[in-house]
Design a protein around this motif. Structure first.
Motif, PDB file in Angstrom:
ATOM      1  N   LYS A 103      -6.283   2.234  -0.666  1.00  0.00           N
ATOM      2  CA  LYS A 103      -6.839   0.912  -0.975  1.00  0.00           C
ATOM      3  C   LYS A 103      -6.667   0.012   0.239  1.00  0.00           C
ATOM      4  O   LYS A 103      -6.200   0.470   1.281  1.00  0.00           O
ATOM      5  CB  LYS A 103      -6.098   0.311  -2.175  1.00  0.00           C
ATOM      6  CG  LYS A 103      -6.396   1.020  -3.475  1.00  0.00           C
ATOM      7  CD  LYS A 103      -5.790   0.286  -4.637  1.00  0.00           C
ATOM      8  CE  LYS A 103      -6.171   0.978  -5.942  1.00  0.00           C
ATOM      9  NZ  LYS A 103      -5.461   0.387  -7.067  1.00  0.00           N
ATOM     10  N   VAL A 140      -4.495  -6.713  -3.333  1.00  0.00           N
ATOM     11  CA  VAL A 140      -4.775  -5.292  -3.122  1.00  0.00           C
ATOM     12  C   VAL A 140      -6.041  -4.981  -3.901  1.00  0.00           C
ATOM     13  O   VAL A 140      -6.188  -5.396  -5.050  1.00  0.00           O
ATOM     14  CB  VAL A 140      -3.610  -4.409  -3.618  1.00  0.00           C
ATOM     15  CG1 VAL A 140      -3.952  -2.931  -3.508  1.00  0.00           C
ATOM     16  CG2 VAL A 140      -2.330  -4.721  -2.842  1.00  0.00           C
ATOM     17  N   GLU A 187       0.492   6.779   0.913  1.00  0.00           N
ATOM     18  CA  GLU A 187      -0.095   5.440   0.900  1.00  0.00           C
ATOM     19  C   GLU A 187      -1.242   5.411  -0.124  1.00  0.00           C
ATOM     20  O   GLU A 187      -1.940   6.403  -0.303  1.00  0.00           O
ATOM     21  CB  GLU A 187      -0.691   5.100   2.282  1.00  0.00           C
ATOM     22  CG  GLU A 187       0.249   5.344   3.450  1.00  0.00           C
ATOM     23  CD  GLU A 187       0.979   4.104   3.908  1.00  0.00           C
ATOM     24  OE1 GLU A 187       0.998   3.104   3.159  1.00  0.00           O
ATOM     25  OE2 GLU A 187       1.548   4.139   5.017  1.00  0.00           O
ATOM     26  N   GLU A 188      -1.442   4.260  -0.741  1.00  0.00           N
ATOM     27  CA  GLU A 188      -2.593   4.060  -1.628  1.00  0.00           C
ATOM     28  C   GLU A 188      -3.859   4.109  -0.787  1.00  0.00           C
ATOM     29  O   GLU A 188      -3.883   3.589   0.324  1.00  0.00           O
ATOM     30  CB  GLU A 188      -2.579   2.662  -2.249  1.00  0.00           C
ATOM     31  CG  GLU A 188      -1.409   2.319  -3.094  1.00  0.00           C
ATOM     32  CD  GLU A 188      -1.562   2.726  -4.546  1.00  0.00           C
ATOM     33  OE1 GLU A 188      -2.533   3.435  -4.903  1.00  0.00           O
ATOM     34  OE2 GLU A 188      -0.673   2.348  -5.313  1.00  0.00           O
ATOM     35  N   LEU A 193       0.821  -1.221   0.000  1.00  0.00           N
ATOM     36  CA  LEU A 193       0.000   0.000   0.000  1.00  0.00           C
ATOM     37  C   LEU A 193       0.855   1.272   0.000  1.00  0.00           C
ATOM     38  O   LEU A 193       0.322   2.373  -0.105  1.00  0.00           O
ATOM     39  CB  LEU A 193      -0.936   0.013   1.222  1.00  0.00           C
ATOM     40  CG  LEU A 193      -2.005  -1.089   1.252  1.00  0.00           C
ATOM     41  CD1 LEU A 193      -2.802  -1.020   2.542  1.00  0.00           C
ATOM     42  CD2 LEU A 193      -2.936  -0.972   0.048  1.00  0.00           C
TER      43      LEU A 193
END
Ligand code: AMP
Ligand code: GLY
Length: 425
Positions: A326, A387, A323-324, A299
């Protein structure tokens, strides 16, 4: 740049995978690595505790950054040895790693600096320890002071179990020196979470919070393991809680260490429990989590090498870690019998079919190459990571990938992420 990753489990495969994405990196070595790691790094047959050999290797190959996965070498001072020899290395010094290496040190530090943790006493005498258990009653928790490969904490539901644990540690010396002292602490109740932060001794940046699944079987039943799966972000850690954890636990811990003239550089991993009185520390670790990193690092958008170098040079404040938005879920596939005795050498099939799926990465833990085939070589074998946009989507995707992978006796939990799913509903 040439990078050496020390270790050979799922966490180290994740580190290698993430480091390989850095445009700065031209060559990665791993000691000792595993079959998955060998796809992105050159594996060398040096064990993580062979510190002088590792430093010789780093010098000879002009390695510019060494990253240490497991706690063992940190606690015995790999960082200090490398630094004395002028080699750049990521992780806490021997003194700083005492936060994980000695529960007595960590507990006393927390008590001295008002960092929330279970009430406790330290014992070397079995009679006194048993007297204390009888006075306090069960449930109660007995912990060996030193490293005990995840087996040093006994959550005793009865006085007899607690006394048995004391006898095992202090009388039978089952953990050798690591069990010469024991911490006996109050039993706490609540949901657990792993909050990891990157620290250069001044700047502290928490990573997306995660949750491990320590028990072997669904519904948190069965014996404790190294971790059967993890996910991130863990919704139990709300933003408000995270701020509290940062200001009451992470920052004060690094400051307390600084007060003792110990600069805490590296990963500060707080194993927390959310009690009715708020978050409390169950333990500190001085490294990335395994399998938490398999969910956390995918992430991270920022180049990990930039982050690690900034920590080594104490300029983390200049780096913004993104950070993503997700979720990631890692399902561990283990050998039949784990965490007890298990057989090795079972052929693993279906890896390619799983890896072809969108959003899937299969991190190897206990695997090796044998006559061109990938076979099992440890208790935890693979960390199948997905993810996706949400925890539920990532859970579904991870299990679809798991179903494509086969080896004789493969065992995995079917409920990774269940606490987050209950909150999503
Ligand atoms: P530790 O190695 O100290 O993290 O302990 C391993 C596991 O034992 C933790 O993840 C908890 O599930 C449990 N545990 C440790 N300390 C306590 C405590 N004081 N109260 C309840 N459970 C605990
Ligand atoms: N997943 C537990 C640990 O890394 O210690």
């Amino acid at each position: 740049m040439r990078v050496l990753v020390v270790g050979g489990g799922g966490r180290e495969h994740t580190l290698v995978w993430k480091i390989a994405q850095s445009p700065k990196v031209e060559k990665i070595y791993a000691a000792p690595g595993n079959a998955g790691i060998s796809q992105a790094a050159e594996c060398i047959p040096i064990q993580p505790t062979q510190i002088d050999e590792l430093a010789d290797f780093a010098e000879e190959k002009r390695v510019e950054l060494t990253v240490v996965g497991p706690e063992g070498p940190l606690v015995v001072g790999i960082i200090d040895t490398f630094q004395t020899r002028g080699l750049k290395i990521f992780g806490p010094s021997k003194q700083a790693a005492r936060l994980e290496g000695s529960k007595v040190f960590a507990k006393e530090l927390m008590r001295d600096y008002g960092i929330p943790t279970a009430q406790f006493e330290v014992f070397t005498s079995p009679d006194k320890a048993i007297g204390y258990i009888k006075a306090k009653g069960a449930p109660i928790v007995v912990k060996a002071d030193g490293l005990a490969a995840g087996k040093g904490a006994v959550v005793a539901m009865t006085e007899e179990e607690a006394i048995e644990a004391v006898e095992k540690m202090l009388v039978k010396k089952a953990f050798g020196e690591a069990g010469e002292k024991v911490v006996i602490e109050e039993y706490l109740q609540g949901e657990e979470a792993s909050v990891l932060a990157l620290s250069d001794g001044e700047t502290i940046v928490p990573l997306v919070p995660s949750q491990d699944h320590k028990r072997a079987f669904d519904g948190d039943q069965g014996p404790n393991t190294g971790g059967m799966g993890a996910y991130a972000p863990a919704p139990v850690i709300t933003e408000e809680l995270m701020q509290k954890i940062n200001s009451k636990i992470l920052q004060p811990t690094v400051e307390a260490m600084a007060n003792k003239d110990i600069i805490y550089k590296g990963v500060l991993y707080a194993g927390l429990i959310m009690t009715a009185q708020g978050p409390q520390v169950l333990e500190f670790n001085c490294r990335f989590g395994d399998p938490e990193s398999q969910a956390q690092l995918p992430l991270m958008k920022t180049d990990l090498v930039d982050v690690l170098l900034a920590i080594c040079d104490q300029r983390l404040k200049d780096v913004s870690i993104e950070e993503e938005n997700k979720a990631a879920v890692c399902v561990v596939m283990a050998s039949e019998g784990y965490p007890g005795a298990y057989e090795k050498g079972k052929e693993i099939t279906g890896l390619k079919q799983a890896e072809q799926m969108e959003g899937i990465v299969v991190f190897h833990a206990g695997t090796k190459l044998e006559k061109g085939k990938i076979v099992t070589n440890g208790g935890r074998v693979l960390g199948v990571t997905a993810v996706a946009e949400s925890i539920s989507a990532a859970v579904n995707r991870a299990y679809q990938a798991v179903e494509r992978i086969r080896f004789q006796g493969a065992h995995y939990r079917g409920d990774i992420g269940f606490r987050a799913l209950a909150r999503e509903r």
